[in-house]
Design an enzyme around this catalytic site. Structure first.
Site, short mmCIF file in Angstrom:
data_model
loop_
_atom_site.label_atom_id
_atom_site.label_comp_id
_atom_site.label_asym_id
_atom_site.label_seq_id
_atom_site.Cartn_x
_atom_site.Cartn_y
_atom_site.Cartn_z
N HIS A 37 0.84 -1.21 0.00
CA HIS A 37 0.00 0.00 0.00
C HIS A 37 0.88 1.26 0.00
CE1 HIS A 37 -2.87 -2.88 2.10
NE2 HIS A 37 -3.62 -2.44 1.11
N GLY A 146 -2.51 -0.95 -7.39
CA GLY A 146 -1.40 -1.90 -7.48
C GLY A 146 -1.62 -2.92 -8.59
N SER A 184 0.11 -8.95 1.02
CA SER A 184 -1.34 -8.89 1.00
C SER A 184 -1.85 -8.85 2.43
CB SER A 184 -1.91 -10.15 0.31
OG SER A 184 -3.28 -10.30 0.61
P1 AMP Z 1 -6.52 -3.55 -0.78
O1 AMP Z 1 -6.38 -2.83 0.52
O2 AMP Z 1 -6.13 -4.98 -0.75
O3 AMP Z 1 -7.85 -3.28 -1.45
O4 AMP Z 1 -5.45 -2.89 -1.76
C1 AMP Z 1 -5.42 -1.50 -1.97
C2 AMP Z 1 -4.48 -1.20 -3.11
O5 AMP Z 1 -3.17 -1.67 -2.77
C3 AMP Z 1 -4.87 -1.91 -4.41
O6 AMP Z 1 -4.69 -1.02 -5.49
C4 AMP Z 1 -3.91 -3.06 -4.46
O7 AMP Z 1 -3.64 -3.51 -5.76
C5 AMP Z 1 -2.68 -2.45 -3.82
N1 AMP Z 1 -1.78 -3.51 -3.33
C6 AMP Z 1 -2.11 -4.53 -2.49
N2 AMP Z 1 -1.06 -5.35 -2.30
C7 AMP Z 1 -0.04 -4.84 -3.06
C8 AMP Z 1 1.30 -5.25 -3.30
N3 AMP Z 1 1.82 -6.33 -2.74
N4 AMP Z 1 2.05 -4.49 -4.14
C9 AMP Z 1 1.52 -3.37 -4.72
N5 AMP Z 1 0.26 -2.94 -4.52
C10 AMP Z 1 -0.51 -3.65 -3.71
#
Ligand code: AMP
Length: 282
Positions: A37, A146, A184
């Site tokens: 993030h 991401g 993640s």
């Molecule tokens: P989330 O909180 O899982 O909905 O993710 C929020 C944002 O962070 C999304 O745009 C994801 O693609 C990005 N994101 C999550 N994990 C990663 C990672 N390992 N590398 C880059 N971006 C990430």
């Protein structure tokens, strides 16, 4: 750092920024923040004001998924964002985004039913809906996502184009642990044995990239190698492994430019996704 919980309050802040001609960027998240993030904040800093939203969006979870158990370490998230120079956090309650009587959903046809859409049929409808609402509330010039969620980025770019939205979607590379596991929020569900087994996703991506380097470019051969490798890990159960065109998610028979290998794998009860470009990414 301002913490804003209501749409009305955010709109006041936003019109204040508009009066000063300030540009705004948005990084939407579901919280439980990690270095993946935080990597999105880099390009978002090109704007005069950087907004991060934290919202565990109920409409993108299926009936038997982890909505209730999704980690919500709010204090930790807020202090991380404060230390990383975020100007405002938008932190709405579910009832603020979906008040009683809410009926409107955004469907990005076809793209939403491929890959993850097969086992999560309503997921991307929820994602597109909440992201469009966030765009309308925050009114960013830039929004950063991401590559980890590759299908999501394709769908959101399509939505932006189809609905003539004045926001530029920026996509940042996947941030990984030292052993290759993509960061993640769901990795915290893994026990020690599962955490070890979870490297099978990255190892599968590497296997395919190596096979391609050695001259194998047929999709069905590469995918069957990946299936076999994942099948050899007792704690892993494949949801899907597909090689598609990275721009529009259409199937490809032969890896050429712009091919993407996308995976979803259950490690125990935890469903993890990962992906890698194969060949040259245009
Ligand atoms: P989330 O909180 O899982 O909905 O993710 C929020 C944002 O962070 C999304 O745009 C994801 O693609 C990005 N994101 C999550 N994990 C990663 C990672 N390992 N590398 C880059 N971006 C990430």
């Amino acid at each position: 750092m301002q913490i804003v919980r209501t749409i009305a309050e955010f709109k006041v802040l936003r019109s204040d920024w508009a009066d000063q001609n300030l540009t705004v960027s948005l990084v939407p998240t579901m919280g439980a923040l990690h270095a993946g993030h935080l990597s999105l904040l880099g390009p978002a800093r090109m704007a005069d004001r950087l907004v991060v939203s934290i919202f565990v969006n109920p409409t993108q979870f299926g009936p038997n998924e982890d909505l209730l158990h999704y980690p919500r370490p709010l204090e930790q998230d807020l202090s991380l964002l404060e230390r990383n120079g975020v100007d405002a956090v938008f932190l709405p309650a579910a009832s603020e985004i979906y008040p009683a009587g809410y009926r409107t959903l955004v469907a990005v046809d076809e793209l939403s039913s491929r890959l993850c859409g097969v086992s999560r049929p309503s997921h991307f409808r929820g994602v597109a809906t909440v992201v469009l609402k966030l765009f309308n509330i925050i009114q960013p010039q830039w929004a950063v996502f991401g590559q980890k969620d590759a299908q999501q980025t394709v769908i959101l770019r399509r939505m932006v184009q189809d609905l003539n939205l004045d926001v530029e979607v920026i996509v940042q590379p996947i941030v990984r642990e030292i052993d290759g596991l993509a960061l993640s929020s769901r990795n915290q569900y893994l026990n020690v044995a599962e955490r070890k087994a979870a490297t099978i996703l990255f190892r599968s991506l590497e296997f395919a990239q190596q096979a391609l380097t050695q001259g194998e470019s047929k999709t069905d051969v590469l995918v069957s190698g990946v299936r076999q490798l994942i099948g050899s890990e007792p704690l892993a159960r494949l949801d899907y492994a597909e090689i598609v065109n990275a721009a529009d998610l259409s199937p490809v028979e032969q890896v050429g430019d712009n091919a993407l290998l996308a995976l979803a794998v259950f490690i125990g009860k935890t469903r993890l996704i990962d992906n890698a470009f194969l060949g040259r990414n245009k």
